[in-house]
Write a protein that holds these residues in place. Sequence first.
Motif, PDB file in Angstrom:
ATOM      1  N   ALA A   5       0.821  -1.222   0.000  1.00  0.00           N
ATOM      2  CA  ALA A   5       0.000   0.000   0.000  1.00  0.00           C
ATOM      3  C   ALA A   5       0.851   1.266   0.000  1.00  0.00           C
ATOM      4  N   GLY A   6       2.030   1.201  -0.639  1.00  0.00           N
ATOM      5  CA  GLY A   6       2.864   2.395  -0.812  1.00  0.00           C
ATOM      6  C   GLY A   6       2.401   3.180  -2.036  1.00  0.00           C
ATOM      7  N   PHE A   7       3.281   4.012  -2.576  1.00  0.00           N
ATOM      8  CA  PHE A   7       2.903   4.823  -3.732  1.00  0.00           C
ATOM      9  C   PHE A   7       2.513   3.967  -4.931  1.00  0.00           C
ATOM     10  N   LEU A  41      -6.505  -4.291  -1.565  1.00  0.00           N
ATOM     11  CA  LEU A  41      -5.142  -3.796  -1.351  1.00  0.00           C
ATOM     12  C   LEU A  41      -4.655  -4.365  -0.026  1.00  0.00           C
ATOM     13  N   ILE A  42      -3.529  -5.089  -0.054  1.00  0.00           N
ATOM     14  CA  ILE A  42      -3.056  -5.649   1.211  1.00  0.00           C
ATOM     15  C   ILE A  42      -1.628  -5.187   1.517  1.00  0.00           C
ATOM     16  N   ASP A  43      -1.327  -5.102   2.785  1.00  0.00           N
ATOM     17  CA  ASP A  43       0.036  -4.761   3.192  1.00  0.00           C
ATOM     18  C   ASP A  43       0.370  -5.526   4.461  1.00  0.00           C
ATOM     19  N   LYS A  44       1.598  -5.966   4.546  1.00  0.00           N
ATOM     20  CA  LYS A  44       1.963  -6.732   5.748  1.00  0.00           C
ATOM     21  C   LYS A  44       2.191  -5.829   6.948  1.00  0.00           C
ATOM     22  N   ARG A  45       2.376  -4.527   6.686  1.00  0.00           N
ATOM     23  CA  ARG A  45       2.497  -3.590   7.804  1.00  0.00           C
ATOM     24  C   ARG A  45       1.107  -3.245   8.350  1.00  0.00           C
ATOM     25  N   ASN A  46       1.101  -2.501   9.460  1.00  0.00           N
ATOM     26  CA  ASN A  46      -0.200  -2.166  10.060  1.00  0.00           C
ATOM     27  C   ASN A  46      -0.697  -0.798   9.618  1.00  0.00           C
ATOM     28  N   ILE A  59      -1.112   2.049   5.869  1.00  0.00           N
ATOM     29  CA  ILE A  59      -0.943   2.331   4.437  1.00  0.00           C
ATOM     30  C   ILE A  59       0.226   3.315   4.270  1.00  0.00           C
ATOM     31  N   GLY A  60       0.599   3.588   3.025  1.00  0.00           N
ATOM     32  CA  GLY A  60       1.606   4.634   2.772  1.00  0.00           C
ATOM     33  C   GLY A  60       3.009   4.118   2.493  1.00  0.00           C
ATOM     34  N   GLY A  61       3.243   2.827   2.767  1.00  0.00           N
ATOM     35  CA  GLY A  61       4.582   2.268   2.532  1.00  0.00           C
ATOM     36  C   GLY A  61       5.631   3.063   3.288  1.00  0.00           C
ATOM     37  N   ASN A  62       6.759   3.282   2.668  1.00  0.00           N
ATOM     38  CA  ASN A  62       7.849   3.979   3.353  1.00  0.00           C
ATOM     39  C   ASN A  62       7.605   5.475   3.495  1.00  0.00           C
ATOM     40  N   ALA A  63       6.557   5.976   2.863  1.00  0.00           N
ATOM     41  CA  ALA A  63       6.255   7.406   2.985  1.00  0.00           C
ATOM     42  C   ALA A  63       5.295   7.679   4.153  1.00  0.00           C
ATOM     43  N   TYR A  64       4.956   6.644   4.889  1.00  0.00           N
ATOM     44  CA  TYR A  64       4.004   6.771   6.009  1.00  0.00           C
ATOM     45  C   TYR A  64       4.488   7.804   7.038  1.00  0.00           C
ATOM     46  N   LYS A 111       7.998   7.818   9.733  1.00  0.00           N
ATOM     47  CA  LYS A 111       8.464   6.633  10.455  1.00  0.00           C
ATOM     48  C   LYS A 111       9.672   5.977   9.787  1.00  0.00           C
ATOM     49  N   TYR A 112       9.735   6.107   8.451  1.00  0.00           N
ATOM     50  CA  TYR A 112      10.826   5.438   7.721  1.00  0.00           C
ATOM     51  C   TYR A 112      11.805   6.433   7.117  1.00  0.00           C
ATOM     52  N   GLY A 113      12.056   7.512   7.828  1.00  0.00           N
ATOM     53  CA  GLY A 113      13.047   8.475   7.351  1.00  0.00           C
ATOM     54  C   GLY A 113      12.418   9.602   6.554  1.00  0.00           C
ATOM     55  N   TYR A 173      14.942  -1.187   2.111  1.00  0.00           N
ATOM     56  CA  TYR A 173      14.628   0.216   1.808  1.00  0.00           C
ATOM     57  C   TYR A 173      15.209   0.696   0.482  1.00  0.00           C
ATOM     58  N   TYR A 174      16.433   0.267   0.201  1.00  0.00           N
ATOM     59  CA  TYR A 174      17.095   0.746  -1.024  1.00  0.00           C
ATOM     60  C   TYR A 174      17.559  -0.439  -1.873  1.00  0.00           C
ATOM     61  N   PRO A 175      17.210  -0.475  -3.162  1.00  0.00           N
ATOM     62  CA  PRO A 175      17.928  -1.403  -4.047  1.00  0.00           C
ATOM     63  C   PRO A 175      19.372  -0.902  -4.132  1.00  0.00           C
ATOM     64  N   TYR A 233      16.181   2.513  -7.886  1.00  0.00           N
ATOM     65  CA  TYR A 233      16.370   3.553  -6.864  1.00  0.00           C
ATOM     66  C   TYR A 233      15.492   4.749  -7.248  1.00  0.00           C
ATOM     67  N   TYR A 234      14.170   4.554  -7.119  1.00  0.00           N
ATOM     68  CA  TYR A 234      13.210   5.563  -7.550  1.00  0.00           C
ATOM     69  C   TYR A 234      12.772   6.459  -6.397  1.00  0.00           C
ATOM     70  N   ASN A 235      12.568   7.728  -6.719  1.00  0.00           N
ATOM     71  CA  ASN A 235      11.909   8.641  -5.784  1.00  0.00           C
ATOM     72  C   ASN A 235      10.406   8.425  -5.868  1.00  0.00           C
ATOM     73  N   GLN A 238       8.734   9.211  -9.191  1.00  0.00           N
ATOM     74  CA  GLN A 238       9.041   8.250 -10.259  1.00  0.00           C
ATOM     75  C   GLN A 238       8.193   6.996 -10.105  1.00  0.00           C
ATOM     76  N   VAL A 239       7.904   6.637  -8.857  1.00  0.00           N
ATOM     77  CA  VAL A 239       7.049   5.464  -8.620  1.00  0.00           C
ATOM     78  C   VAL A 239       5.613   5.761  -9.061  1.00  0.00           C
ATOM     79  N   VAL A 240       5.148   6.975  -8.778  1.00  0.00           N
ATOM     80  CA  VAL A 240       3.790   7.346  -9.226  1.00  0.00           C
ATOM     81  C   VAL A 240       3.739   7.315 -10.763  1.00  0.00           C
TER      82      VAL A 240
HETATM   83  P1  FAD Z   1       7.113   0.984  -0.574  1.00  0.00           P
HETATM   84  O1  FAD Z   1       6.784   2.325  -0.061  1.00  0.00           O
HETATM   85  O2  FAD Z   1       8.298   0.274  -0.014  1.00  0.00           O
HETATM   86  O3  FAD Z   1       5.821   0.062  -0.428  1.00  0.00           O
HETATM   87  C1  FAD Z   1       5.858  -1.318  -0.596  1.00  0.00           C
HETATM   88  C2  FAD Z   1       4.888  -1.924   0.406  1.00  0.00           C
HETATM   89  O4  FAD Z   1       4.763  -3.319   0.133  1.00  0.00           O
HETATM   90  C3  FAD Z   1       5.361  -1.812   1.845  1.00  0.00           C
HETATM   91  O5  FAD Z   1       4.400  -1.107   2.619  1.00  0.00           O
HETATM   92  C4  FAD Z   1       5.503  -3.262   2.308  1.00  0.00           C
HETATM   93  O6  FAD Z   1       5.110  -3.455   3.658  1.00  0.00           O
HETATM   94  C5  FAD Z   1       4.577  -3.995   1.352  1.00  0.00           C
HETATM   95  N1  FAD Z   1       4.941  -5.401   1.165  1.00  0.00           N
HETATM   96  C6  FAD Z   1       6.134  -5.897   0.801  1.00  0.00           C
HETATM   97  N2  FAD Z   1       6.077  -7.234   0.740  1.00  0.00           N
HETATM   98  C7  FAD Z   1       4.806  -7.592   1.083  1.00  0.00           C
HETATM   99  C8  FAD Z   1       4.143  -8.847   1.211  1.00  0.00           C
HETATM  100  N3  FAD Z   1       4.770 -10.011   0.988  1.00  0.00           N
HETATM  101  N4  FAD Z   1       2.841  -8.842   1.571  1.00  0.00           N
HETATM  102  C9  FAD Z   1       2.187  -7.657   1.822  1.00  0.00           C
HETATM  103  N5  FAD Z   1       2.777  -6.450   1.711  1.00  0.00           N
HETATM  104  C10 FAD Z   1       4.074  -6.420   1.342  1.00  0.00           C
HETATM  105  N6  FAD Z   1      11.537   9.629  -2.241  1.00  0.00           N
HETATM  106  C11 FAD Z   1      11.356  10.930  -2.546  1.00  0.00           C
HETATM  107  O7  FAD Z   1      10.759  11.242  -3.581  1.00  0.00           O
HETATM  108  N7  FAD Z   1      11.805  11.918  -1.714  1.00  0.00           N
HETATM  109  C12 FAD Z   1      12.446  11.652  -0.551  1.00  0.00           C
HETATM  110  O8  FAD Z   1      12.833  12.558   0.184  1.00  0.00           O
HETATM  111  C13 FAD Z   1      12.662  10.277  -0.209  1.00  0.00           C
HETATM  112  N8  FAD Z   1      13.297   9.976   0.933  1.00  0.00           N
HETATM  113  C14 FAD Z   1      13.463   8.664   1.270  1.00  0.00           C
HETATM  114  C15 FAD Z   1      14.090   8.375   2.470  1.00  0.00           C
HETATM  115  C16 FAD Z   1      14.265   7.052   2.858  1.00  0.00           C
HETATM  116  C17 FAD Z   1      14.954   6.756   4.157  1.00  0.00           C
HETATM  117  C18 FAD Z   1      13.800   6.002   2.015  1.00  0.00           C
HETATM  118  C19 FAD Z   1      13.994   4.581   2.426  1.00  0.00           C
HETATM  119  C20 FAD Z   1      13.186   6.294   0.818  1.00  0.00           C
HETATM  120  C21 FAD Z   1      13.005   7.612   0.426  1.00  0.00           C
HETATM  121  N9  FAD Z   1      12.360   7.960  -0.756  1.00  0.00           N
HETATM  122  C22 FAD Z   1      12.182   9.281  -1.090  1.00  0.00           C
HETATM  123  C23 FAD Z   1      11.877   6.917  -1.692  1.00  0.00           C
HETATM  124  C24 FAD Z   1      10.418   6.553  -1.445  1.00  0.00           C
HETATM  125  O9  FAD Z   1      10.289   5.994  -0.151  1.00  0.00           O
HETATM  126  C25 FAD Z   1       9.997   5.531  -2.485  1.00  0.00           C
HETATM  127  O10 FAD Z   1      10.200   6.019  -3.792  1.00  0.00           O
HETATM  128  C26 FAD Z   1       8.520   5.138  -2.389  1.00  0.00           C
HETATM  129  O11 FAD Z   1       8.047   5.117  -1.072  1.00  0.00           O
HETATM  130  C27 FAD Z   1       8.386   3.768  -3.015  1.00  0.00           C
HETATM  131  O12 FAD Z   1       7.042   3.367  -3.034  1.00  0.00           O
HETATM  132  P2  FAD Z   1       6.703   1.846  -3.337  1.00  0.00           P
HETATM  133  O13 FAD Z   1       5.229   1.727  -3.325  1.00  0.00           O
HETATM  134  O14 FAD Z   1       7.441   1.376  -4.534  1.00  0.00           O
HETATM  135  O15 FAD Z   1       7.363   1.004  -2.140  1.00  0.00           O
END
Ligand code: FAD
Length: 393
Positions: A9-11, A29-34, A36-41, A53-55, A306-308, A342-344, A347-349
């Motif tokens: 449930a991230g971007f 929409l499912i997420d293993k965390r408690n 939504i928002g993924g790392n942008a929560y 919570k995640y930086g 967190y980072y590839p 290594y997307y911001n 870029q993911v949106v």
């Molecule tokens: P994620 O946000 O990682 O979401 C993936 C979700 O999938 C997670 O919630 C996870 O729990 C869930 N998941 C994984 N496996 C499973 C499973 N088996 N079952 C159920 N759920 C699962 N970007 C910027 O543009 N600006 C910034 O300033 C910036 N700062 C950052 C700082 C840090 C410390 C980090 C780590 C990243 C930063 N980013 C930044 C990047 C940004 O976090 C990512 O681009 C974006 O959040 C990626 O979204 P996503 O949906 O691909 O992944």
Amino acid sequence: MYDYLIVGAGFAGSTLAERLASIGKKVLLIDKRNHIGGNAYDCYDDAGILIHKYGPHIFHTNSRAVFDYLSRFTKWRQYQHRVLASVDGQLVPIPINLDTINSLYGLNLTSMEVEKFFASVAEQKTEILTSEDVVVSKVGRELYEKFFRGYTRKQWGLDPSELDAAVTARVPTRTNRDNRYFTDSYQAMPLHGFTRMFENMLAHPNIHILLNTDYKEVRDYIPFKEMIYSGPIDEFYDHRFGKLPYRSLRFEFETHDVQTYQPAAVINYPNDYAYTRVTEFKYLTGQKHHRSTLVYEFSQAEGDPYYPIPRQENAEIYQKYQALMNETPGVHFCGRLATYKYYNMDQVVAQAMTVFQKIVDAHDKEPVLYRQGGIVAVGSGVSSGTKPQLIRS
Ligand code: FAD
Ligand code: UDP
């Protein structure tokens, strides 16, 4: 029966959930965390301060389409991000600019003079292949060692010479006094935080959300037609070609009884301490509060991904998974972990919007059943034996 099971449930997952729901698809929409928002929560800590919570997450993009899309779900707070680096006992602007050089060396150079200075210290490179090449070819070895080598080794557990050029190329070098971290045309923070923005994106009757749920535990019980996966790609295929390394972080939060604790939103520590950077959230969020919370980031190999890690040997493993992805019908891969990029956030949106368009285009080409006056008729172009998937009234 859900049209789409979306994992994560991230971007990536939330953009696709919103887009698909908007065209009438039923989405789980499912997420293993408690949450939504993924790392942008983001959320409020015990002191009542809005923290990430995640930086630290700062939104910036050059894409009008992405900015307009997200603007449907949030108002914005204009915000220009500024970072200082702690080097040789001073706090100086990073990206390196005219003021960085003048402060560091006690000089009074002009822009043209600093350009000549960089040219005099830069190392000639025939090819820019690594993260070391990028920096030494612009600002020479001394500045590389002061600002980049130590930070990169801490952050990635690798020397810059072992990482793709794209990693340190994220940080430019300037000869003017511009001390902003980003120069994108749109730079802003969601006015009420990222989580509120995600809540607005997902507030659609066609979207059901299941938290605390790993998709592996439920995939056999939930009826769905297609899947969108945004978790780590190697995990999806049970690490068949080996583990893809992801860099993890440990966060330490500290709250102080002061309005502001440090002189900038972020201070980078390339050479001192075990942490890489310290962020004071109130600069980012604009929150008014008599206390202030900061986060210290410690990089580590193990833990949540967190980072590839952009380097050739990892790209080769990813390519093997990518070949499998292309042969996995009914599953669409999207996001930073699933496509190992290594997307911001923006870029993911943008990537999610492209995946959505591909889904729409593919379905438009599929055999279609036309409902005519309550009678289901097979539309022209449907070859016999093909399973129709879309029903249009
Ligand atoms: P994620 O946000 O990682 O979401 C993936 C979700 O999938 C997670 O919630 C996870 O729990 C869930 N998941 C994984 N496996 C499973 C499973 N088996 N079952 C159920 N759920 C699962 N970007 C910027 O543009 N600006 C910034 O300033 C910036 N700062 C950052 C700082 C840090 C410390 C980090 C780590 C990243 C930063 N980013 C930044 C990047 C940004 O976090 C990512 O681009 C974006 O959040 C990626 O979204 P996503 O949906 O691909 O992944
Ligand atoms: N970097 C560095 N020194 C700095 C800032 C960045 O060496 O003061 C390098 C480091 O390798 C880092 C990369 O540049 O991982 C990208 O920096 P960015 O701030 O974009 O990292 P992120 O916010 O994605 O963690």
